[in-house]
Design a protein around this motif. Sequence first.
Motif, mmCIF file in Angstrom:
data_model
loop_
_atom_site.group_PDB
_atom_site.id
_atom_site.type_symbol
_atom_site.label_atom_id
_atom_site.label_comp_id
_atom_site.label_asym_id
_atom_site.label_seq_id
_atom_site.Cartn_x
_atom_site.Cartn_y
_atom_site.Cartn_z
ATOM 1 N N VAL A 51 0.835 -1.206 0.000
ATOM 2 C CA VAL A 51 0.000 0.000 0.000
ATOM 3 C C VAL A 51 0.868 1.254 0.000
ATOM 4 C CG1 VAL A 51 -1.640 1.351 1.372
ATOM 5 C CG2 VAL A 51 -1.984 -1.116 1.090
ATOM 6 N N LYS A 52 1.948 1.236 0.768
ATOM 7 C CA LYS A 52 2.869 2.380 0.831
ATOM 8 C C LYS A 52 3.428 2.677 -0.565
ATOM 9 C CE LYS A 52 7.326 3.806 2.733
ATOM 10 N NZ LYS A 52 8.527 3.368 3.504
ATOM 11 N N TYR A 53 3.802 1.627 -1.302
ATOM 12 C CA TYR A 53 4.344 1.814 -2.641
ATOM 13 C C TYR A 53 3.290 2.420 -3.568
ATOM 14 C CZ TYR A 53 7.064 0.807 -6.857
ATOM 15 O OH TYR A 53 7.782 0.922 -8.017
ATOM 16 N N GLY A 54 2.062 1.915 -3.463
ATOM 17 C CA GLY A 54 0.973 2.436 -4.289
ATOM 18 C C GLY A 54 0.659 3.890 -3.975
ATOM 19 N N VAL A 55 0.692 4.231 -2.692
ATOM 20 C CA VAL A 55 0.426 5.616 -2.276
ATOM 21 C C VAL A 55 1.507 6.547 -2.814
ATOM 22 C CG1 VAL A 55 0.348 7.166 -0.282
ATOM 23 C CG2 VAL A 55 -0.909 5.006 -0.229
ATOM 24 N N THR A 56 2.753 6.096 -2.784
ATOM 25 C CA THR A 56 3.859 6.902 -3.310
ATOM 26 C C THR A 56 3.668 7.188 -4.789
ATOM 27 O OG1 THR A 56 5.369 5.905 -1.687
ATOM 28 C CG2 THR A 56 6.367 7.033 -3.564
ATOM 29 N N MET A 57 3.268 6.167 -5.554
ATOM 30 C CA MET A 57 3.008 6.362 -6.980
ATOM 31 C C MET A 57 1.881 7.361 -7.196
ATOM 32 S SD MET A 57 3.420 2.859 -9.202
ATOM 33 C CE MET A 57 2.107 1.982 -8.418
ATOM 34 N N GLU A 58 0.844 7.260 -6.374
ATOM 35 C CA GLU A 58 -0.307 8.149 -6.516
ATOM 36 C C GLU A 58 0.065 9.591 -6.175
ATOM 37 O OE1 GLU A 58 -4.349 8.941 -7.460
ATOM 38 O OE2 GLU A 58 -2.942 7.311 -7.900
ATOM 39 N N ILE A 59 0.919 9.786 -5.176
ATOM 40 C CA ILE A 59 1.376 11.137 -4.809
ATOM 41 C C ILE A 59 2.129 11.769 -5.969
ATOM 42 C CG2 ILE A 59 2.996 12.407 -3.331
ATOM 43 C CD1 ILE A 59 2.179 10.473 -1.055
ATOM 44 N N HIS A 60 3.001 10.981 -6.612
ATOM 45 C CA HIS A 60 3.737 11.486 -7.774
ATOM 46 C C HIS A 60 2.773 11.883 -8.887
ATOM 47 C CE1 HIS A 60 7.871 11.017 -6.592
ATOM 48 N NE2 HIS A 60 7.716 9.748 -6.279
ATOM 49 N N ARG A 61 1.753 11.030 -9.099
ATOM 50 C CA ARG A 61 0.791 11.303 -10.172
ATOM 51 C C ARG A 61 0.021 12.595 -9.890
ATOM 52 N NH1 ARG A 61 -4.383 10.786 -11.649
ATOM 53 N NH2 ARG A 61 -5.026 10.111 -9.562
ATOM 54 N N LEU A 62 -0.427 12.742 -8.646
ATOM 55 C CA LEU A 62 -1.213 13.933 -8.285
ATOM 56 C C LEU A 62 -0.375 15.208 -8.304
ATOM 57 C CD1 LEU A 62 -3.347 12.429 -5.359
ATOM 58 C CD2 LEU A 62 -4.118 12.989 -7.679
ATOM 59 N N SER A 63 0.937 15.057 -8.132
ATOM 60 C CA SER A 63 1.819 16.226 -8.164
ATOM 61 C C SER A 63 2.061 16.716 -9.589
ATOM 62 C CB SER A 63 3.159 15.896 -7.503
ATOM 63 O OG SER A 63 3.888 14.965 -8.286
ATOM 64 N N GLY A 64 1.554 15.952 -10.565
ATOM 65 C CA GLY A 64 1.688 16.360 -11.962
ATOM 66 C C GLY A 64 2.924 15.833 -12.649
ATOM 67 N N ARG A 65 3.691 14.978 -11.981
ATOM 68 C CA ARG A 65 4.908 14.411 -12.578
ATOM 69 C C ARG A 65 4.950 12.919 -12.303
ATOM 70 N NH1 ARG A 65 8.508 12.563 -15.243
ATOM 71 N NH2 ARG A 65 10.646 13.339 -15.413
ATOM 72 N N ILE A 66 4.667 12.136 -13.324
ATOM 73 C CA ILE A 66 4.690 10.688 -13.164
ATOM 74 C C ILE A 66 6.150 10.221 -13.168
ATOM 75 C CG2 ILE A 66 4.127 8.507 -14.294
ATOM 76 C CD1 ILE A 66 1.509 9.802 -15.175
ATOM 77 N N TRP A 67 6.501 9.445 -12.172
ATOM 78 C CA TRP A 67 7.875 8.996 -11.960
ATOM 79 C C TRP A 67 8.009 7.569 -12.491
ATOM 80 C CZ3 TRP A 67 11.269 12.467 -11.233
ATOM 81 C CH2 TRP A 67 12.522 12.200 -10.690
ATOM 82 N N THR A 68 8.715 7.388 -13.608
ATOM 83 C CA THR A 68 8.869 6.077 -14.224
ATOM 84 C C THR A 68 10.171 5.423 -13.771
ATOM 85 O OG1 THR A 68 10.065 6.902 -16.159
ATOM 86 C CG2 THR A 68 7.645 6.919 -16.264
ATOM 87 N N VAL A 69 10.351 4.165 -14.163
ATOM 88 C CA VAL A 69 11.599 3.451 -13.859
ATOM 89 C C VAL A 69 12.781 4.158 -14.522
ATOM 90 C CG1 VAL A 69 12.871 1.288 -14.207
ATOM 91 C CG2 VAL A 69 10.477 1.222 -13.480
ATOM 92 N N LEU A 70 12.585 4.654 -15.738
ATOM 93 C CA LEU A 70 13.650 5.398 -16.420
ATOM 94 C C LEU A 70 14.010 6.665 -15.657
ATOM 95 C CD1 LEU A 70 15.514 5.779 -18.891
ATOM 96 C CD2 LEU A 70 13.628 7.007 -19.993
ATOM 97 N N ASP A 71 13.013 7.380 -15.172
ATOM 98 C CA ASP A 71 13.267 8.592 -14.378
ATOM 99 C C ASP A 71 14.094 8.258 -13.134
ATOM 100 O OD1 ASP A 71 11.835 10.356 -16.048
ATOM 101 O OD2 ASP A 71 9.954 9.733 -15.129
ATOM 102 N N LYS A 72 13.749 7.139 -12.502
ATOM 103 C CA LYS A 72 14.484 6.725 -11.302
ATOM 104 C C LYS A 72 15.936 6.414 -11.643
ATOM 105 C CE LYS A 72 10.456 4.878 -8.840
ATOM 106 N NZ LYS A 72 9.864 3.719 -8.132
ATOM 107 N N PHE A 73 16.150 5.771 -12.790
ATOM 108 C CA PHE A 73 17.520 5.443 -13.193
ATOM 109 C C PHE A 73 18.344 6.710 -13.446
ATOM 110 C CE2 PHE A 73 20.602 4.954 -16.627
ATOM 111 C CZ PHE A 73 21.484 4.066 -16.023
#
Length: 622
Positions: A40-62
């Motif tokens: 759930v924590k991982y899912g919430v983190t993804m949702e926070i990124h989405r709501l902030s207007g910047r989707i964080w992909t695996v490439l972005d993380k790299f």
Amino acid sequence: MLPSWPWVTGVAAGLVSLHFAQKLFFPYFWTDLKFLLKAVKYGVTMEIHRLSGRIWTVLDKFVTLAEKQPDKPFLVYEGKVHTYRSVDKRSNRLAQLFLKEGTLKRGDTVALLMSNEPDFIHVWFGLAKLGCVVAFLNFNIRSRSLLHCISSCAPKMLVVGADMLGTLEEILPGLQEDIRVWVMTKESRLPHANTILDKLEVSSDDPLPVDLHIVNNLKDPHLYIFTSGTTGLPKAAVISHLQTLKGAAGLWAFGATPDDIVYITLPLYHSAASLLGIGGCIELGATCVLRNKFSASLFWSDCKKYNVTVIQYIGELCRYLCKQPVKEGEKNHKVRLAIGNGVRTDVWKEFLHRFGNIKMCEFYGATEGNICFMNHTGKVGSVGRTNFFYKLFFPFDLIKYDFQKEEPIRNKYGWCERVKKGEPGLLLSKVNSKNPFFGYAGNKRDTEKKLLRAVFKKEDIYFNTGDLMVQDQNNFLYFWDRTGDTFRWKGENVSTTEVSDVLGMLDFIKEASVYGVSVQGYEGKAGMASVILKPQRSLDLKQLYEHMATYLPSYACPLFLRLQEVIEVTGTFKQQKFKMVGEGFNPTAISDPLYFLDNLKKSYVLLTKELHEKIVSGEMKL
């Protein structure tokens, strides 16, 4: 005023009783809750990124890691270290090269035919930086099947590794003319093949404009990974950024850390190695030791040499390791986690006995599926657990299945019925906005075939995994078997339709029925083909062998052959395989002539009683 002692005693007794009741009736409550909260924590983190207007992909993380820890090893290959920064810069060079050529634009598909090597990842990341969708081709397949895979994902470009030029040469005459071909060499004698390495030396390693690969929707496609599914030829499963992120969280969810060194010997064209392995290392910021090809004899020496702490496996890999001669010091390594799927219970136990205190992290998940199970408790033989909380987030059911008709059983009202605990049932996963099914590229018909509608009520839509599972009384799940026209051998899915089509190319075969049969001591099922000859024609065993070896990967070639006069069909004219699967390949129980694929003689040979005994005893290796 202090509370009275009887009251304190009562509360203490109640808490003790509650503790024992939890241990007795809900023994896995806290481990389940801890694992669920992590997800759930991982899912919430993804949702926070989405709501902030910047989707964080695996490439972005790299790319971020390449800035934060530039000198940390990301890949180790054949002793050479590739840091996060060096991988980032080389992928930039490839992206700049293709950008300069002007042949690609954001959203285009590029097919990748390469074996396990660092440039596989460089090309993948470079194309992702251009916003392209990358299709991972299985380098084992050849000829018509390979051309089918390429055409099904409609690529603008095909990138081929230096060791795949022979395969490329075979398909060039049949390749669409509008597909540009690039090869990872400095020069090439093949017509219309553009070379990469000579141009890469002068290509810029400057970062690409972010707007080229910025993602606006996690459901946008990122990769195409080919799967046989349960029917027909290989299909390009659409892997979205959402699925890529979920896959990358697997190592972390099982307890891997940034300090771990992950050993990957599985092929990168599979989701296990690319999403869970490479993606997982990026999620953690860890190091990956990549090997071109699995070697049972060198496996543990590699683990010791590179201080490996996490390994990836499939069931066959574990069995191969257990079949190796016992050596002194087999437990003298640093491996603490083994993450994978498909290992038999007996092999699981032997693996731990032979190689030490390693936590086996078994999981279940189809490449194109929308559900995953993870065995976070280490229960031997299980692919994972379910509970009330899990089903709230990932609703699924096991339903009754007719093995002879090869379809779900429906009651008199037209609804499917759930199986009882302990009974095998077809695994269905509910399709909704949180657990979407993305289907197959350019294949609406096969996408629709994977969906089961009106299951328990009219508006139901479920993803049909094609897998039979069993849920025990403690809610542990166990893989039971596959359904449909696919079986698994040597860790690969084999399409019976594809093998039948290849057999049908021979001018002396009138009809072929392909299926998988169990072989004692082996994972999955070995291929077997029942064939009918054309009138006045004879069976050419050497030509048959050469034909199979030419047009099929080794794992898909039928090991057993059954010569029949008639192949039984159902009332709807489907080949009746159920009975033949049960009869297996025993020459004492089958009156039809049986043959065995002998690689030493490069021919099919008569399957005698003696040869059969050698196979089932393990004296004859398959």
